[in-house]
Design an enzyme around this catalytic site. Structure first.
Site, PDB file in Angstrom:
ATOM      1  N   CYS A  95       0.844  -1.193   0.000  1.00  0.00           N
ATOM      2  CA  CYS A  95       0.000   0.000   0.000  1.00  0.00           C
ATOM      3  C   CYS A  95       0.872   1.233   0.000  1.00  0.00           C
ATOM      4  CB  CYS A  95      -1.009  -0.016   1.130  1.00  0.00           C
ATOM      5  SG  CYS A  95      -0.319  -0.286   2.765  1.00  0.00           S
ATOM      6  N   ARG A  96       0.646   2.130   0.959  1.00  0.00           N
ATOM      7  CA  ARG A  96       1.274   3.446   0.820  1.00  0.00           C
ATOM      8  C   ARG A  96       2.682   3.529   1.372  1.00  0.00           C
ATOM      9  NH1 ARG A  96      -3.686   5.301   3.401  1.00  0.00           N
ATOM     10  NH2 ARG A  96      -5.306   5.193   1.810  1.00  0.00           N
TER      11      ARG A  96
END
Lengths: 219, 219
Positions: A178-179
């Site tokens: 993800c981030r």
DNA sequence: TAATCATTCAAGCAAATGATTGATTGATAG
DNA sequence: CTATCAATCAATCATTTGCTTGAATGATTA
């Protein structure tokens, strides 16, 4: 009542410069101008602002030296100023990035525990991408994915993962990302997938790290 | 009406950080906090603000992560956050310095003409300072002088120079300097001194350059 | 427990800021 | 010279910001 204290004056100057960057519209304009000279009207449509409003923001930027102008026929072209602007923006972005990481850490830490799921390093992932046999899964939002993602990654936002499990090929190891290192999305996703019988690992570093390392990104 | 565009959101975040630095009082508070942990009341008296007002600014800074707090008895101590704050402030200061130089250039250029008075390089000045025989003259304001000046420099602001000429020893060459390469103060001062029979040169670069080169500065 | 002290909160007000509208300026083209 | 077009200016209004005042909170001490 005017403070002649040069120390105070310095801060007033500094504050004015900072305040000039303190508006999303002006930052957007700056970014477009950084791509090259642009007339006001073009900048207005790029940023989706009225021409008058754009003009005002541009003049604010010009007062602070961030942009300069020249006339070409009936248009006025704006270009970047020649000061160390990039340094200011870079440090700002760096600071913002740090803050995002901190916030994520706060949210994710209790859930994240420590390494409940195996993680995979960037180098190992690169190798596995070449040799094949893994499904790379981007569990960020569709918007974030659209803005750039790892090559060949499949996008299923974490909150849609459960009802879209059928889209994931069985029998292949899944690598979720993800981030960033403390993003909670890939952790919850990994937990879900594991419960459903997938073999799963997380890319510890996440997307920004991949991009920062200069690796390819798909739009 | 809420823009979900991640690009726009990024700019909104950046802008908020910049805006937090966009007020002289907050910058002053930051500087004091950078010296070490301080309670609210102390910061209030250091910055000459009311306690409530100080508290509000501090909370603004805290929201942006620039400062953190801990309680010690009935006081709340503020300290710097652990993000790359110094990088942001340094780049801002660098940019402000650049702007000052540009503005000076604009004002001084027409007057400055080209080298009406001999100039002296930093290296030559260094040598002459060691061998002696020159009077180093700082023609900036008393405030600027107090904030830092070249070693052994005499301070007579340009606008007081004429009536304080007697303070300058006769028979020695005078080297005048001010804020930077295009600062008009040292030019007018040199013109006056020359008219009065002094041998005079200007330090082309001025004070900021001297400091930037890492040379000694007196407070 | 009450009294005190440092800080924060909440309400109100003045000033600054951002956006919109319509008029004005500067430059080209007919 | 007039018409047209891009950009800026000027006036207006809603919103936000910064500051002040007085009350509320949290933690110590008597």
């Amino acid at each position: 009542m005017t403070k002649a204290d040069p120390h105070t004056l310095l801060f007033t100057d500094l504050a004015e410069i900072a305040r000039t960057l303190g508006h999303a519209h002006r930052l957007m304009l700056l970014e477009h101008i950084a791509q090259g000279e642009r007339p006001v009207e073009r900048l207005a449509e790029l940023t989706d602002l009225t021409v008058a409003n754009t003009s005002q923001h541009l003049q604010h930027l010009r007062r602070a030296g961030f942009v300069e102008t020249r006339r070409d026929g009936k248009r006025v072209l704006y270009r970047l100023g020649n000061g160390p602007i990039e340094a200011v923006l870079t440090s700002l972005r760096g600071y913002a990035e740090h803050m995002r990481a901190e916030i994520r850490q706060l949210i994710a830490d209790p859930i994240n525990a420590d390494g409940r799921h195996d993680s995979i390093s960037r180098d190992e992932l690169l190798e596995r991408l070449l040799t094949g046999g893994i499904t790379l899964l981007d569990v960020r939002s569709t918007e974030e994915y659209a803005f750039g993602h790892l090559p060949g990654a499949l996008n299923i936002p974490a909150d849609e993962l459960e009802r879209r499990l059928s889209e994931l090929p069985r029998g292949r190891e899944v690598v979720a990302y993800c981030r960033g290192p403390y993003c909670v999305l890939s952790t919850t996703a990994a937990a879900l997938l594991e419960a459903k019988g997938f073999r799963v690992r997380r890319l510890a570093a996440g997307f920004p790290d991949w991009k920062a390392a200069g690796l390819t990104v798909e739009a």
